[in-house]
Enzyme design. Structure first.
Site, PDB file in Angstrom:
ATOM      1  N   GLN A 293       1.066  -1.468  -0.091  1.00 34.32           N
ATOM      2  CA  GLN A 293      -0.355   0.011   0.050  1.00 34.32           C
ATOM      3  C   GLN A 293       1.483   1.138   0.388  1.00 34.32           C
ATOM      4  O   GLN A 293       1.671   1.785   0.987  1.00 34.32           O
ATOM      5  CB  GLN A 293      -1.294  -0.021   0.771  1.00 34.32           C
ATOM      6  CG  GLN A 293      -1.392  -1.217   1.363  1.00 34.32           C
ATOM      7  CD  GLN A 293      -3.022  -1.352   2.087  1.00 34.32           C
ATOM      8  OE1 GLN A 293      -3.621  -2.481   1.908  1.00 34.32           O
ATOM      9  NE2 GLN A 293      -2.946  -0.275   2.924  1.00 34.32           N
ATOM     10  N   TYR A 295       1.365   5.182  -1.442  1.00 33.56           N
ATOM     11  CA  TYR A 295       0.636   6.687  -1.931  1.00 33.56           C
ATOM     12  C   TYR A 295       1.589   7.661  -1.750  1.00 33.56           C
ATOM     13  O   TYR A 295       1.537   8.301  -3.057  1.00 33.56           O
ATOM     14  CB  TYR A 295      -0.276   7.132  -0.269  1.00 33.56           C
ATOM     15  CG  TYR A 295      -1.320   6.348  -0.352  1.00 33.56           C
ATOM     16  CD1 TYR A 295      -2.886   6.834  -1.225  1.00 33.56           C
ATOM     17  CD2 TYR A 295      -1.297   5.179   0.436  1.00 33.56           C
ATOM     18  CE1 TYR A 295      -3.939   5.927  -0.923  1.00 33.56           C
ATOM     19  CE2 TYR A 295      -2.381   3.918   0.644  1.00 33.56           C
ATOM     20  CZ  TYR A 295      -3.342   4.501   0.327  1.00 33.56           C
ATOM     21  OH  TYR A 295      -4.737   4.232   0.497  1.00 33.56           O
ATOM     22  N   THR A 354      -2.440  -3.868  -2.362  1.00 32.45           N
ATOM     23  CA  THR A 354      -3.826  -3.507  -1.186  1.00 32.45           C
ATOM     24  C   THR A 354      -4.353  -1.905  -1.516  1.00 32.45           C
ATOM     25  O   THR A 354      -6.015  -1.904  -1.414  1.00 32.45           O
ATOM     26  CB  THR A 354      -3.600  -4.557  -0.746  1.00 32.45           C
ATOM     27  OG1 THR A 354      -2.827  -4.078  -0.336  1.00 32.45           O
ATOM     28  CG2 THR A 354      -3.523  -5.865  -1.038  1.00 32.45           C
ATOM     29  N   GLU A 355      -3.082  -1.098  -1.693  1.00 34.72           N
ATOM     30  CA  GLU A 355      -4.497   0.007  -1.421  1.00 34.72           C
ATOM     31  C   GLU A 355      -3.128   1.147  -2.197  1.00 34.72           C
ATOM     32  O   GLU A 355      -2.091   1.368  -1.644  1.00 34.72           O
ATOM     33  CB  GLU A 355      -4.005   0.912  -0.396  1.00 34.72           C
ATOM     34  CG  GLU A 355      -5.537   0.156   0.479  1.00 34.72           C
ATOM     35  CD  GLU A 355      -5.772   1.167   2.277  1.00 34.72           C
ATOM     36  OE1 GLU A 355      -5.052   1.983   1.124  1.00 34.72           O
ATOM     37  OE2 GLU A 355      -5.776   0.001   2.953  1.00 34.72           O
ATOM     38  N   ASN A 356      -4.143   1.890  -3.171  1.00 28.12           N
ATOM     39  CA  ASN A 356      -2.967   3.447  -4.222  1.00 28.12           C
ATOM     40  C   ASN A 356      -4.558   4.322  -3.991  1.00 28.12           C
ATOM     41  O   ASN A 356      -5.151   3.958  -4.951  1.00 28.12           O
ATOM     42  CB  ASN A 356      -2.214   2.322  -4.988  1.00 28.12           C
ATOM     43  CG  ASN A 356      -1.589   4.078  -5.813  1.00 28.12           C
ATOM     44  OD1 ASN A 356      -1.942   4.611  -6.666  1.00 28.12           O
ATOM     45  ND2 ASN A 356      -0.852   4.717  -4.882  1.00 28.12           N
TER      46      ASN A 356
END
Ligand code: NOJ
Length: 444
Positions: A293, A295, A354-356
């Site tokens: 994950q 950002y 799994t996240e961005n």
């Protein structure tokens, strides 16, 4: 670039978390979580916001799952609120809560979506927090009971599991800096919580492996490329300490390497005081995928006044580089580099992002939610991920953060990360232009 460039079995999804979307905080027997209580403490959450209603996903899950489908994704990631199943964390079961997740899972399956379930996304039952929460070793046995229950209850229908979401995130923000629930501070609390989380992560995975036939088991790490501000030896070593803490501290124990004590003497002390070598085997698990994950990168400068880590972040806005509404630097190359950094461990055999995603101040133009920066962000980050994949990194999925604007923890409802806009007064969902971009991208 088309989605088909990533291969036909590539998993495309959106990620969400219970406390951020469900609402219904006191409905049908749900017990309070630490975020329900933390948000009542004055000044902890911007504008005094709280997750009591959030996006009301609890009552609107059918519409929301349909949206995921309509946008063309194949995976819906959501988390189980522990205190909806066990209102006090353990003991008495709340059947209505159990049923709710069956409904969400069934809805996904009926719509042809893969449900990906996170077992712990930061909303610890308040009752367990009163007993020390993640700082107490007792958490490990109750966590295991909770995982065992979920595995047995949902394992026939759910194959994709994430044991813990961003262990560094909640242990540092919630137990060291006090800016997230449960609002505790101090290095000791952090290290205690970190150790128990690392144990829980592997214990939970082992339970899933034993209980769920054909399970695909992962856990999700926050990570950031750490860039030294200058090449001075002080900045270089400060950057190295932050890398140890943010990127390596939770990953390496899972890979069987123990905590990265050799690279930072403070960790050596922690390791001695907790005899962490005793847990080395227990913290290890051969995950089917590692959830990455990312950002933003962090630029780090030495600063003697900062306790323990002696490092300071030079913010993106002070460096005058592009950044999101959160002040997070937009830097897709650095996404590529952190993927490579994780992929360089031979034990990491498969990565799923799994996240961005990104928060921006979206504008309404002619009734449309215009968010060109978000679309550009996704395009740039996906292109870098494709580069890593084409160079041989085994990346098998990508989940955008997030389906719709939601409760962004201490930022409340102001930080909007969704590809769908949510009007929190009416709960009206409106697909943003970035959402339409995804729909188009996924169709080719
Ligand atoms: C990481 C967390 O897992 C998620 O809950 C959060 O909303 C996003 N990052 C954005 O901050």
């Amino acid at each position: 670039m088309h989605s088909s460039d990533f291969g036909k079995d590539f998993l495309w999804g959106v990620a969400t978390a219970a406390a951020q979307i469900e609402g219904a905080a006191n409905t049908h027997g749900k017990g309070p979580s630490i975020w329900d209580t933390f948000s009542k403490r004055s000044g902890k959450i911007k504008k005094g916001h709280h997750p009591t209603e959030a996006c009301d996903f609890y009552h609107r899950y059918q519409e929301d799952v349909s949206l995921v489908k309509a946008l063309g994704f194949t995976v819906f990631r959501f988390s189980i609120a522990w205190s909806r199943i066990f209102p006090l964390g353990n003991g008495a079961l709340n059947n209505e809560g159990v049923l709710f997740y069956h409904h969400v899972i069934d809805e996904c399956l009926q719509q042809g979506l893969v449900p990906m379930v996170t077992l712990y996304h930061w909303d610890l039952p308040e009752a367990l927090s009163k007993e020390g929460g993640w700082t107490a070793y007792a958490i490990n046995s109750v966590f295991n009971d909770y995982v065992l229950f979920c595995a047995k209850e949902y394992g026939e229908k759910v194959k994709h599991w994430i044991v813990i979401n961003e262990p560094f995130g909640f242990t540092s923000l919630g137990y060291m800096l006090g800016v997230h629930a449960p609002g505790q501070t101090g290095v000791h609390n952090f290290f205690d919580a970190a150790l128990h989380t690392a144990i829980a992560q592997a214990d939970g995975a082992k339970i899933l492996r034993a209980e769920v036939k054909d399970a695909i088991i992962g856990t999700a790490f926050s990570c950031s490329e750490i860039i030294p501000y200058t090449q001075s030896s002080q900045d270089l070593t400060a950057a190295k300490r932050v890398d140890v803490l943010m990127n390596r501290f939770f990953l390496e124990p899972v890979l069987g390497m123990g905590f990265p004590t050799a690279d930072w003497e403070v960790l050596e002390k922690f390791s001695i005081s907790h005899s962490t070598w005793r847990h080395q085997e227990r913290m290890k698990f051969d995950f089917d995928f590692v959830g990455v994950q990312n950002y933003f990168p962090l630029v780090i400068k030495y600063n003697a006044f900062i306790p323990v880590v002696q490092a300071w972040e030079v913010k993106a806005k002070n460096r005058k580089v592009p950044h999101t509404a959160m002040g997070w630097e937009i830097n897709a190359d650095s996404f590529y580099r952190i993927i490579k950094q994780f992929a360089a461990y031979p034990q990491v055999k498969n990565i799923i992002v799994t996240e961005n995603g990104a928060a921006f101040h979206d504008k309404v133009i002619d009734g449309k939610i215009d968010d060109p920066e978000r679309t550009e962000y996704f395009k740039a980050y996906l292109a870098e991920m494709l580069k890593a994949k084409n160079e041989g990194v085994n990346i098998t999925g990508y989940l955008a953060w997030t389906l719709m604007d939601n409760f962004e923890w201490a930022e409340g409802y102001q930080a909007r990360f969704g590809i769908v806009h949510n009007d929190f007064k009416t709960q009206q969902r409106t697909i943003k232009q970035s959402g339409y971009w995804w729909q188009e991208f996924l169709s080719k």
